[in-house]
Scaffold this motif. Sequence first.
Motif, PDB file in Angstrom:
ATOM      1  N   UNK A  14       7.729   7.504  -8.785  1.00  0.00           N
ATOM      2  CA  UNK A  14       7.504   6.130  -9.232  1.00  0.00           C
ATOM      3  C   UNK A  14       8.782   5.318  -9.132  1.00  0.00           C
ATOM      4  N   UNK A  15       9.904   5.942  -9.506  1.00  0.00           N
ATOM      5  CA  UNK A  15      11.184   5.239  -9.490  1.00  0.00           C
ATOM      6  C   UNK A  15      11.559   4.816  -8.074  1.00  0.00           C
ATOM      7  N   UNK A  16      11.371   5.721  -7.102  1.00  0.00           N
ATOM      8  CA  UNK A  16      11.682   5.380  -5.714  1.00  0.00           C
ATOM      9  C   UNK A  16      10.799   4.215  -5.266  1.00  0.00           C
ATOM     10  N   UNK A  48       0.842  -1.200   0.000  1.00  0.00           N
ATOM     11  CA  UNK A  48       0.000   0.000   0.000  1.00  0.00           C
ATOM     12  C   UNK A  48       0.874   1.246   0.000  1.00  0.00           C
ATOM     13  N   UNK A  49       1.952   1.227   0.808  1.00  0.00           N
ATOM     14  CA  UNK A  49       2.851   2.386   0.873  1.00  0.00           C
ATOM     15  C   UNK A  49       3.523   2.620  -0.480  1.00  0.00           C
ATOM     16  N   UNK A  50       3.978   1.520  -1.117  1.00  0.00           N
ATOM     17  CA  UNK A  50       4.658   1.673  -2.405  1.00  0.00           C
ATOM     18  C   UNK A  50       3.697   2.235  -3.452  1.00  0.00           C
ATOM     19  N   UNK A  51       2.452   1.739  -3.450  1.00  0.00           N
ATOM     20  CA  UNK A  51       1.461   2.273  -4.387  1.00  0.00           C
ATOM     21  C   UNK A  51       1.150   3.731  -4.073  1.00  0.00           C
ATOM     22  N   UNK A  52       1.086   4.054  -2.769  1.00  0.00           N
ATOM     23  CA  UNK A  52       0.860   5.431  -2.340  1.00  0.00           C
ATOM     24  C   UNK A  52       1.877   6.368  -2.960  1.00  0.00           C
ATOM     25  N   UNK A  53       3.127   5.966  -2.842  1.00  0.00           N
ATOM     26  CA  UNK A  53       4.221   6.811  -3.311  1.00  0.00           C
ATOM     27  C   UNK A  53       4.072   7.089  -4.802  1.00  0.00           C
ATOM     28  N   UNK A  54       3.825   6.023  -5.586  1.00  0.00           N
ATOM     29  CA  UNK A  54       3.657   6.205  -7.026  1.00  0.00           C
ATOM     30  C   UNK A  54       2.417   7.047  -7.310  1.00  0.00           C
ATOM     31  N   UNK A  55       1.351   6.830  -6.525  1.00  0.00           N
ATOM     32  CA  UNK A  55       0.101   7.553  -6.771  1.00  0.00           C
ATOM     33  C   UNK A  55       0.207   9.035  -6.409  1.00  0.00           C
ATOM     34  N   UNK A  56       1.009   9.371  -5.386  1.00  0.00           N
ATOM     35  CA  UNK A  56       1.194  10.789  -5.052  1.00  0.00           C
ATOM     36  C   UNK A  56       1.796  11.509  -6.255  1.00  0.00           C
ATOM     37  N   UNK A  57       2.825  10.875  -6.839  1.00  0.00           N
ATOM     38  CA  UNK A  57       3.450  11.467  -8.021  1.00  0.00           C
ATOM     39  C   UNK A  57       2.469  11.581  -9.177  1.00  0.00           C
ATOM     40  N   UNK A  58       1.710  10.498  -9.393  1.00  0.00           N
ATOM     41  CA  UNK A  58       0.763  10.484 -10.511  1.00  0.00           C
ATOM     42  C   UNK A  58      -0.339  11.515 -10.292  1.00  0.00           C
ATOM     43  N   UNK A  59      -0.727  11.704  -9.025  1.00  0.00           N
ATOM     44  CA  UNK A  59      -1.771  12.671  -8.706  1.00  0.00           C
ATOM     45  C   UNK A  59      -1.295  14.095  -8.992  1.00  0.00           C
ATOM     46  N   UNK A  60      -0.010  14.372  -8.672  1.00  0.00           N
ATOM     47  CA  UNK A  60       0.533  15.691  -8.998  1.00  0.00           C
ATOM     48  C   UNK A  60       0.415  15.931 -10.502  1.00  0.00           C
ATOM     49  N   UNK A  61       0.683  14.866 -11.285  1.00  0.00           N
ATOM     50  CA  UNK A  61       0.646  14.993 -12.738  1.00  0.00           C
ATOM     51  C   UNK A  61      -0.791  15.101 -13.255  1.00  0.00           C
ATOM     52  N   UNK A  62      -1.664  14.198 -12.789  1.00  0.00           N
ATOM     53  CA  UNK A  62      -3.021  14.153 -13.331  1.00  0.00           C
ATOM     54  C   UNK A  62      -3.920  15.224 -12.726  1.00  0.00           C
ATOM     55  N   UNK A  86      -6.396   3.977  -8.922  1.00  0.00           N
ATOM     56  CA  UNK A  86      -6.251   4.374  -7.522  1.00  0.00           C
ATOM     57  C   UNK A  86      -6.405   5.873  -7.361  1.00  0.00           C
ATOM     58  N   UNK A  87      -5.713   6.634  -8.240  1.00  0.00           N
ATOM     59  CA  UNK A  87      -5.778   8.090  -8.143  1.00  0.00           C
ATOM     60  C   UNK A  87      -7.198   8.574  -8.417  1.00  0.00           C
ATOM     61  N   UNK A  88      -7.839   7.986  -9.441  1.00  0.00           N
ATOM     62  CA  UNK A  88      -9.176   8.444  -9.822  1.00  0.00           C
ATOM     63  C   UNK A  88     -10.210   8.082  -8.755  1.00  0.00           C
ATOM     64  N   UNK A  89     -10.083   6.900  -8.174  1.00  0.00           N
ATOM     65  CA  UNK A  89     -11.042   6.479  -7.150  1.00  0.00           C
ATOM     66  C   UNK A  89     -10.916   7.360  -5.922  1.00  0.00           C
ATOM     67  N   UNK A  90      -9.673   7.683  -5.536  1.00  0.00           N
ATOM     68  CA  UNK A  90      -9.473   8.531  -4.369  1.00  0.00           C
ATOM     69  C   UNK A  90      -9.936   9.945  -4.624  1.00  0.00           C
ATOM     70  N   UNK A  91      -9.676  10.430  -5.804  1.00  0.00           N
ATOM     71  CA  UNK A  91     -10.016  11.818  -6.113  1.00  0.00           C
ATOM     72  C   UNK A  91      -8.861  12.470  -6.835  1.00  0.00           C
ATOM     73  N   UNK A 119       1.558   5.229 -18.499  1.00  0.00           N
ATOM     74  CA  UNK A 119       2.799   4.474 -18.605  1.00  0.00           C
ATOM     75  C   UNK A 119       3.616   4.556 -17.336  1.00  0.00           C
ATOM     76  N   UNK A 120       2.934   4.840 -16.209  1.00  0.00           N
ATOM     77  CA  UNK A 120       3.717   5.100 -15.011  1.00  0.00           C
ATOM     78  C   UNK A 120       4.394   3.865 -14.440  1.00  0.00           C
TER      79      UNK A 120
END
Lengths: 334, 300
Positions: A217-219, A35-49, A247-252, A58-59
Amino acid sequence: MGWKNYMGMLVLFLMVAAAPLIIRNDYYLGVLVFAALNCLACIGLCLLMGYAGQISLGHAAFIGIGAYASGYMTVRLGLSPWTAMAAGIFLSAGVALIVGIPALRLKGHYLAMATLGFGSILHIVAVAAIDITGGPGGLNNIPAISLFGIALNTDTRFFYFSWAIVLIGLYFGFNLIHSRVGRGLRALHGSEDAAGSLGINTASYKIQIFVLSSVYASISGSLYAYYINYIDPGPFSVMHSVLLVTMVAVGGLHKIWGAVFGAVLLTLLPEFLSSFSEYFQVIGIEYKPDYDTLIYGLILLIIMLFLPEGLFGGFGDAIHALQGKMKRLREARE
Amino acid sequence: MNTGGGFSDFLQFIFMGLQRGSIYALVAMGFNIIYNSTGLINFAQGEFVVLGGLMMVTLTMTLSLPMPVAFVITVLFVMIMGILMERLTINPVKSPSVMRLIIITIAVSIIIKGLAMIFWGKESHFMRHFSSEETFEIFGATILPQTLWIIGILVLVVICFILFFNYTMTGKSMRACAINRDAARLTGINDRNMVMLSFALSAGIGAIAGIIITPIIQMDYARGALLGLKGFGAAVVGGLGNSLGAVVAGILLGVIEALGGGYISSHYMDAMALLIMLVVLFIRPSGIFGSVEASRLKEF
């Protein structure tokens, strides 16, 4: 960055600190690490989206770059995990820059398909470049990472470590969106032309955020490699990119907290469903992991049709509406 | 593989390319039909191909229906899925943003994939060829009769496509909607029905692609994403919205892929069409055959 976000981070910190004391089960702690690893990638993706308004399908490729850089450099080159992780970050950022400069000139559907194509190509390379990636067999014996001389090789230690990185990532993200760059991004999201006419360098902002989200995402990928100690191309497929977007879309889309919420919720959901299915077996319903895909799709569709601001956004709106109603009631009484 | 020397190898790759390319061309036409009537890219397009292939397997192999009957039932079934998709997920959305529509069609593609996995399982499915499975030789290249079926059906679909859009009232109405939806509505065309029809047609063409390729590639539930992506590549190279450009581009991508796979590296064969798609997207997003002005009009 607003007292609400500080409070939120404090609450998250306390929950993380308490979790291993309550959950005395390595398997569930492991799920929370994912969950933490997905969180980290999703925070980055959320900044982008959510903030720069650009979609990336392609993340997972950047997660893969981080994971393979870490795996290859520690196993084959004998570098330390930290050095390998840093190299992964630079590699991801470089690739993001090269892909991002032409890709972010594209809009909407074109950008979505371009990033999807990029993700697929990297996945094909991960399978085919056997000399570097080990091909479908993957890379084995990736060492654990250590911090201050302590090897993070138990679930509890890695749990704390991964969530500490999530908190740092959150802090960084909040600071970013409450800075000049963040305000520029929000203007960009509203109207690219209007933002451009106000002197915001829209192209440069978009690329910076794309690079930053690739670093998140890389981290996440590097940590994955150090936690599992084994990588193969499977988890870095296009389907995982789509799952991150889900994940990003479901959360908001427009709230970082939404990304955190969505990532944790969707990582835990299959576990919940399979443990609940024990209760339903009596009436002949058995939950299988095969249903995961369908469930994710249905959730995503329902959220997008009825709650386009996501669960977290929808929740916030509901509270807002309630507050407004209370205020009006109070005013009416006076 | 035939070892009859350079030319026969080359011919072999060309036929293989034509076969793959025909599928990309059909998928690309499916993308274009929906794009022209709604300005939307349907990320579930590849899933229609998978549904067509798997349904055909069930009808012919499990229920042993004759090929032509199974063909018609399969195409109708997938068309109904297309209509359902439009009515349930696209039509109800008021004031849609591009990102929301993209995510909705992605959600539909995940749902179809999930359902296909539950109904048909994870294994790949074998299906018998349309006619004989005995190969014959042309200048040393070994050809399967199914390859000719694929190319022939592509030609037939393209002819029907041209006739439909140029010589029938419904086809002309759909083109009118593509050019200017408001003006089309003023002349009494029901534009909402046209959108539904475009989803039905697009799903039908996808189903045909799935039906004709399944005997060769053995369909499984997870193939949709890559087939869809390569079909989109063909649509982009041909110029989005330009269906004849898409056919030429699809064939071209298939042939380049087969030649690249044969002469350079078979491991990277799948990446080649995608790489060409990226290069075209980055350098000339309007496509090789598309005009720059047309793509500006439909920009998001």
